[in-house]
Design an enzyme around this catalytic site. Structure first.
Site, PDB file in Angstrom:
ATOM      1  N   TYR A   1      66.250  51.033 -83.748  1.00  0.00           N
ATOM      2  CA  TYR A   1      66.149  52.416 -84.203  1.00  0.00           C
ATOM      3  C   TYR A   1      65.369  52.581 -85.502  1.00  0.00           C
ATOM      4  O   TYR A   1      65.120  53.708 -85.941  1.00  0.00           O
ATOM      5  CB  TYR A   1      67.542  53.032 -84.343  1.00  0.00           C
ATOM      6  CG  TYR A   1      68.097  53.504 -83.018  1.00  0.00           C
ATOM      7  CD1 TYR A   1      67.460  54.509 -82.297  1.00  0.00           C
ATOM      8  CD2 TYR A   1      69.229  52.909 -82.469  1.00  0.00           C
ATOM      9  CE1 TYR A   1      67.946  54.937 -81.073  1.00  0.00           C
ATOM     10  CE2 TYR A   1      69.725  53.323 -81.241  1.00  0.00           C
ATOM     11  CZ  TYR A   1      69.080  54.342 -80.552  1.00  0.00           C
ATOM     12  OH  TYR A   1      69.559  54.752 -79.337  1.00  0.00           O
TER      13      TYR A   1
ATOM     14  N   GLU B   1      86.191  36.614 -65.887  1.00  0.00           N
ATOM     15  CA  GLU B   1      84.932  37.349 -65.871  1.00  0.00           C
ATOM     16  C   GLU B   1      85.083  38.789 -66.345  1.00  0.00           C
ATOM     17  O   GLU B   1      84.269  39.280 -67.131  1.00  0.00           O
ATOM     18  CB  GLU B   1      84.362  37.336 -64.444  1.00  0.00           C
ATOM     19  CG  GLU B   1      83.122  38.218 -64.267  1.00  0.00           C
ATOM     20  CD  GLU B   1      82.706  38.365 -62.813  1.00  0.00           C
ATOM     21  OE1 GLU B   1      81.871  39.245 -62.543  1.00  0.00           O
ATOM     22  OE2 GLU B   1      83.211  37.616 -61.952  1.00  0.00           O
TER      23      GLU B   1
ATOM     24  N   ASP C   1      84.461  36.318 -59.923  1.00  0.00           N
ATOM     25  CA  ASP C   1      84.376  36.846 -58.565  1.00  0.00           C
ATOM     26  C   ASP C   1      83.672  35.853 -57.658  1.00  0.00           C
ATOM     27  O   ASP C   1      82.809  35.079 -58.092  1.00  0.00           O
ATOM     28  CB  ASP C   1      83.587  38.163 -58.551  1.00  0.00           C
ATOM     29  CG  ASP C   1      84.387  39.347 -59.048  1.00  0.00           C
ATOM     30  OD1 ASP C   1      85.629  39.288 -59.010  1.00  0.00           O
ATOM     31  OD2 ASP C   1      83.762  40.355 -59.460  1.00  0.00           O
TER      32      ASP C   1
END
Length: 365
Positions: A106, A193, A245
């Protein structure tokens, strides 16, 4: 690379400021002499697709150099961005202040245009100055969380997780300022996770029942989470397990913890956790736990492409052949599932049966 970094000590800021001056002076000297400056950036990788076994991806050795000159427009833009970011880094070091990557973006949004441009410049600067990102006083906004049998302090601020072992605390951003004060009752570290699974374990008082430490990076782990996990393992000498997963993204997150990421391959030795073991969910477990068809999803074309690319990674072939076997099985069956699919047995099946039985039985790879 590692050896060069070892010379950086408590005098890191002054060392880096000296290197910044040397780099900028070289560029200015070339320009004043009417010459196009050439900036050489070493290139690193943490894996390749070499099948002969002759690669050196895990040795921290440069695999080549990239030359940036003013003779190419794309290089001119990269040098412009690099020098702007370098000026910010110099200011942070001189003032002993910290800033985030987003702060830097920024400062010149119309020039940088997107965050990835700043991220790349920061990585280039780390390579040029032979240091890690935190040495530049550039920090990430931490995403990681931790709970369990642990006490630690960060820059004088104390965190006593043991008093409330099932309460989440933020992973410290300034890991170099962390001091570990642990009562020797934690048996292991479990990395999960996703935040949803982390909260499931918290609700089930998993840490209280199992005397462990649980960490989550809430998806792909950021640098503070990976550094903090490495610090815990080095200081506490505990076994570490990872639960992800049963899909390409979960397994890719697993490899990020163990082997590091390609984007920060130059710093892999300081971020990877080679001790971590894959606890689940394995593709080979789908039938064992009788997951119904409704819990399974077909791999998408993108999933299959990702798996095929991962199977070519040299470190899986060389250091984790069992992981590669499971990944190949995922591709051949064409089905994936989430950790939460285990809840089809019961809501507490994950915390009361699946995880304890696998850890106690040594069912991990």
């Amino acid at each position: 690379m590692e050896g060069k970094r070892s010379c950086l000590s408590s005098s890191i800021p002054s060392d880096l400021l000296r290197r910044i001056r040397k780099l900028t002076l070289s560029i200015l000297t070339n320009l004043s002499n009417g010459q196009s400056p050439v900036v050489q950036i070493d290139r690193f990788r943490n894996y390749c697709t070499e099948t002969s076994g002759n690669c050196y991806c895990n040795c921290g050795i440069s695999v080549g150099k990239e030359l940036l000159t003013l003779q190419r427009e794309c290089h001119t833009r990269r040098l412009d961005v690099l020098l702007r970011v370098l000026l910010v880094v110099q200011t942070l070091l001189q003032q002993n202040r910290h800033g985030s990557k987003r702060d830097i973006y920024y400062m010149h949004p119309t020039v940088f245009k997107e965050q990835s441009v700043v991220d790349r410049a920061i990585n280039d600067i780390c390579i040029l100055l032979q240091c890690s990102r935190h040495n530049l006083n550039v920090v990430s906004v931490g995403n990681g969380m931790v709970m369990g049998w642990l006490k630690f302090s960060e820059a004088g601020r104390k965190f006593d997780c043991i008093n409330n072992p099932n309460t989440a605390y933020p992973v410290p951003v300034h890991v170099e300022d962390v001091e570990i004060d642990i009562i020797g009752v934690a048996r292991y570290i479990l990395v999960v996770e996703k935040e949803s699974v982390f909260q499931r374990l918290a609700n089930d008082s998993f840490c209280t029942r199992n005397r462990c430490i649980v960490v989550t990076g809430r998806g792909y782990p950021d640098v503070p989470t990976r550094r903090f996990l490495r610090l815990l393992i080095e200081k506490l000498h505990l076994p570490a397990y990872c639960l992800v997963d049963c899909d390409p993204y979960g397994i890719d997150i697993l490899t990020t913890y163990r082997f590091g990421s390609m984007q920060m391959a130059y710093d892999a030795k300081f971020l990877c956790v080679p001790e971590i073991r894959w606890l689940g969910v394995f593709p080979s477990e789908v039938e064992k736990y009788c997951l119904p068809q409704q819990c399974l999803l077909p791999l998408t074309r993108e999933d299959k492409t990702r798996v095929e690319a991962m199977l070519l990674r040299c470190y899986l072939r060389r250091e984790a052949p069992q992981w590669r076997f499971e990944l190949d099985l995922l591709l051949s069956r064409g089905l994936k599932c989430e950790i939460e699919a285990l809840s089809v047995q019961s809501l507490s099946f994950l915390s009361e049966e699946y995880l304890p039985s696998k850890i106690q039985g040594g069912v991990y790879i």
